[in-house]
Design an enzyme around this catalytic site. Structure first.
Site, short mmCIF file in Angstrom:
data_model
loop_
_atom_site.label_atom_id
_atom_site.label_comp_id
_atom_site.label_asym_id
_atom_site.label_seq_id
_atom_site.Cartn_x
_atom_site.Cartn_y
_atom_site.Cartn_z
N TYR A 162 0.68 -1.34 -0.01
CA TYR A 162 -0.09 -0.06 -0.05
C TYR A 162 0.72 1.10 0.04
CZ TYR A 162 -3.96 2.92 1.77
OH TYR A 162 -4.82 3.97 1.85
N LYS A 166 0.90 4.02 -2.84
CA LYS A 166 0.50 5.39 -2.76
C LYS A 166 1.63 6.56 -2.83
CE LYS A 166 -3.76 5.01 -1.13
NZ LYS A 166 -4.87 5.52 -2.36
#
Ligand code: NAP
Length: 261
Positions: A162, A166
């Site tokens: 993640y 991101k």
């Protein structure tokens, strides 16, 4: 020319916005906020029935919305969805790449599937949606792209997939700003900290905490003294998609109550 704002050919009324992952959480709040601001909003998510609930809320409040089902990782589905939106609402000039998932685990336990799934939804999804939507913005010499990043881009235990996705979103955003700026299109990233949604509720469950306990622990570290709400993020996206924000591009705006990471 000094002090004059650029005038856009289409005025500020009835711009068409696409919000991905809009069936709940930050996406649903953003869809409602943009509709309240006069945008015709495509509520795009995996489940059409869930999209229809948000669409009906917007319409009941006097707005204009269309429910659209698509998996943002599926090239064919994305292209078809954007065409459906063009037919149903008109050519989109606002895109909010918000769809997201988490598959948290410490790196040594993280499966290839969990890595791929997260990178696919966030990065491939934002790429495919932006590629399909940008041509309508370029044609109208106006566009606003907002990508959801996260404070996790700065590094977060249990979120290698993640965090990488991101952080990648931030590089994508700056590149979109450079490539599309000459066509009147801005691109910015919003990087929320802790926001109370089903995504963070799932994180609490994974950690063996109630959502109340998890929220209390998060708030203890947030200088403004409260947890973020989806509407906090929606308000920022609303500004970044407004006509007035045309000189703001290539930025990452952290919306985290002054907490980082
Ligand atoms: P959420 O409540 O889990 O909502 C995400 C939505 O995206 C869900 O409706 C989900 O559908 C949809 N989605 C997932 N995969 C998709 C796909 N392949 N195609 C289309 N839609 C898909 O999450 P949220 O908390 O509102 O987060 C929204 C965004 O903000 C995400 O990008 C997230 O990473 C980011 N963010 C959130 C926080 C936070 O604290 N909540 C902090 C920083 C950043 P299903 O339910 O059917 O899977």
């Amino acid at each position: 020319m000094q002090g004059q704002l650029q005038e856009y050919p289409h005025g500020s009324a009835a711009r068409v916005a696409i919000v991905t992952g809009a069936a709940r959480g930050i996406g649903a709040a953003t869809a409602r906020r943009l509709a309240a601001g006069g945008r015709a909003v495509a509520v795009l998510d995996l489940d059409l029935d869930a999209c229809a609930v948000v669409r009906d809320e917007i319409v009941a409040a006097g707005g204009t919305a269309l429910a659209v089902s698509a998996d943002v990782t599926d090239e064919t589905a994305v292209d078809r969805a954007v065409e459906e939106i063009v037919e149903g609402l008109g050519a989109p000039t606002i895109l909010v790449n918000n769809a997201g998932i988490t598959r948290d685990n410490l790196l040594f336990k993280m499966s290839v599937d969990d890595w791929d799934a997260v990178v696919q939804v966030h990065l491939r999804g934002a790429f495919l949606m932006t590629r399909a939507a940008q041509r309508h913005m370029v044609a109208q010499r106006f566009g606003r792209i907002v990508n959801l990043s996260s404070t996790s881009a700065l590094g977060n235990r249990g979120q290698a997939n993640y965090a990488a996705a991101k952080a990648g979103i931030q590089g994508l955003t700056r590149t979109l700003a450079v490539e599309l700026g000459p066509f009147g299109v801005t691109a910015n990233a919003v990087a929320p900290g802790f926001v109370q949604t089903e995504m963070t509720a799932a994180t609490a469950e994974r950690l063996g905490l109630t959502f109340e306990e998890f929220t209390a622990r998060a708030i203890a570290k947030i200088p403004v003294g409260r947890g973020g709400q989806p509407e906090d993020i929606a308000a920022v996206v609303h500004f970044l998609t407004s006509d007035e924000s045309g000189y703001v591009s290539g930025q990452v705006l952290y919306v985290d109550g002054a907490r980082r990471g």
